[in-house]
Design an enzyme around this catalytic site. Structure first.
Site, mmCIF file in Angstrom:
data_model
loop_
_atom_site.group_PDB
_atom_site.id
_atom_site.type_symbol
_atom_site.label_atom_id
_atom_site.label_comp_id
_atom_site.label_asym_id
_atom_site.label_seq_id
_atom_site.Cartn_x
_atom_site.Cartn_y
_atom_site.Cartn_z
ATOM 1 C CD GLU A 215 -0.999 58.705 -79.346
ATOM 2 O OE1 GLU A 215 -1.609 57.717 -79.809
ATOM 3 O OE2 GLU A 215 -0.946 59.801 -79.927
ATOM 4 N NE ARG A 242 0.439 40.778 -62.210
ATOM 5 C CZ ARG A 242 1.547 41.333 -61.776
ATOM 6 N NH1 ARG A 242 1.492 42.513 -61.158
ATOM 7 N NH2 ARG A 242 2.713 40.742 -61.932
ATOM 8 C CD GLU A 280 6.896 38.334 -57.629
ATOM 9 O OE1 GLU A 280 6.486 37.261 -58.127
ATOM 10 O OE2 GLU A 280 6.873 39.420 -58.225
ATOM 11 C CB SER A 297 2.162 44.534 -76.391
ATOM 12 O OG SER A 297 1.133 45.129 -77.147
ATOM 13 C CD GLU A 327 7.886 46.912 -54.852
ATOM 14 O OE1 GLU A 327 7.463 46.026 -55.619
ATOM 15 O OE2 GLU A 327 9.082 47.278 -54.815
#
Length: 375
Positions: A215, A242, A280, A297, A327
């Protein structure tokens, strides 16, 4: 059997092929008393009635109702509807279906240019259409349209991956037949997507391995940028909550990071870096120095990050709060000396990959950047 007149993006044969699922050969045609314009501030066209004008396009004859349904799925999701019109061809007048925008949805801008659209959007939209049409018969058109921006972003990612340099001085150079993709399914596609792959690949002993199922978490390509003031020898880092660390069980959900964001369709990584710094941290960057591009990753994620150091003026008071409310961003920025940043990395308080990569690159290149700033 039905005939269609196209005046905009579907005049691009590769896109029409992707939508219909087969190669087609339309003929030139035109629709009198109509004109084609860019939709204002958009990357696609609309057609408007205008006495004396002529809309140039193509006529595609003899489509089946099943193929017409595919076109309806693609165009209907974007707010267009069918209407019969009489178009002119070399052989005479033909009645054909045309897709018209819903009244008042967009305003006309500059005159439409198919070559200009193809140059900027053609490959990306065509790539996206293949994924979009995978939902035909499974995903309602309105739902598919709601996720189209992410589909477009994934298409842009695939195009960037194919176009990027791929040196193979040490690693195996992949050759035709080294990867045998048996199937790809997409059980979830929203803001992110999950793909289920079944494949075989060539082993280092030369034999093909057994079928493997994996996956992949399909995450849009992103950039990070660490603003650096070479005169004051300080950086700006951002802090925000986060979900990833929280879901892992980390008791500290707030993380220190470089400015970062996903690459929007049609943007370059450099454009994203500058936009994200403005959003930001309210910063306008000077020179951008590319650190590197990398897979954080690769075992499970498609995400490819391009990191930059952005030269910036960072006086006292440059830090503050930012982010886009729509957002749900709640971002606080901090000014740090370079040495203070490295101390946070040493203690583990600064532990996000792009920030670490950029800080180590800056440690190597910092003397040169400082020397150039004082000339």
């Amino acid at each position: 059997m039905v005939d269609f007149f196209f005046y905009g993006t579907l005049c691009h044969r590769p896109l029409l092929h992707a939508v219909l699922g087969r190669a087609v050969h339309p003929e030139p045609a035109r629709l009198p008393d109509h004109a084609v314009h860019w939709a204002s501030e958009q990357g696609f066209p609309l057609i408007v009635a205008r006495t004396g004008a002529v809309a140039q396009g193509v006529l595609l004859r003899g489509l089946t109702e099943a193929e017409a349904a595919r076109l309806d799925y693609y165009e209907g999701g974007f707010g267009y509807h069918c209407q019969d019109v009489r178009v002119e061809t070399e052989g005479g007048i033909v009645t054909a279906r045309v897709y018209l925008p819903a009244p008042g949805m967009w305003q006309p801008g500059a005159p439409w240019s198919l070559p200009a659209w193809v140059a900027r959007w053609g490959a990306m939209v065509t790539e996206a259409a293949t994924e979009y049409m995978d939902g035909f018969g499974r995903v309602p058109a309105e739902q598919a349209r709601a996720g189209y921006r992410r589909v477009l972003a994934r298409a842009a990612d695939r195009l960037r991956a194919r176009a990027a340099p791929a040196p193979t001085t040490l690693r195996r150079a992949q050759a035709p037949g080294d990867l045998d993709v048996l199937s790809v399914a997409r059980p979830w596609a929203g803001f992110f997507a999950i793909e289920e792959w079944q494949f075989r690949h060539r082993r280092f002993d030369g034999a093909m391995g057994p079928p493997i199922r994996r996956e992949a978490f399909v995450t849009p390509d992103a950039v990070s940028v660490l603003p650096y003031d070479p005169v004051r020898d300080r950086v700006l880092v951002v802090e925000q909550f986060r979900a990833g660390p929280a879901a892992r069980g980390d008791p500290q959900g707030w993380q220190l990071e470089a400015v970062a964001g996903m690459i929007d369709p049609g943007e370059t990584p450099e454009q994203t870096a500058r936009r994200e710094c403005q959003e930001e941290a309210g910063l306008a960057l000077g020179a951008l120095h590319r650190v590197c591009g990398y897979y954080p990753s690769p075992g499970t994620h498609t995400e490819f990050v391009t990191s930059f150091i952005g030269v910036a003026d960072l006086p006292d008071g440059a830090a503050g709060q930012g982010g886009l409310a729509q957002e749900h961003e709640d971002i606080r920025s901090h000014l740090l000396s370079f040495d203070a940043l490295m101390a946070l990395i040493e203690t583990g308080e600064a532990a996000t990959g792009p920030l670490l990569v950029s800080a180590f690159w800056l440690g190597r290149e910092r003397p040169g950047l400082r020397a150039a700033a004082t000339r």
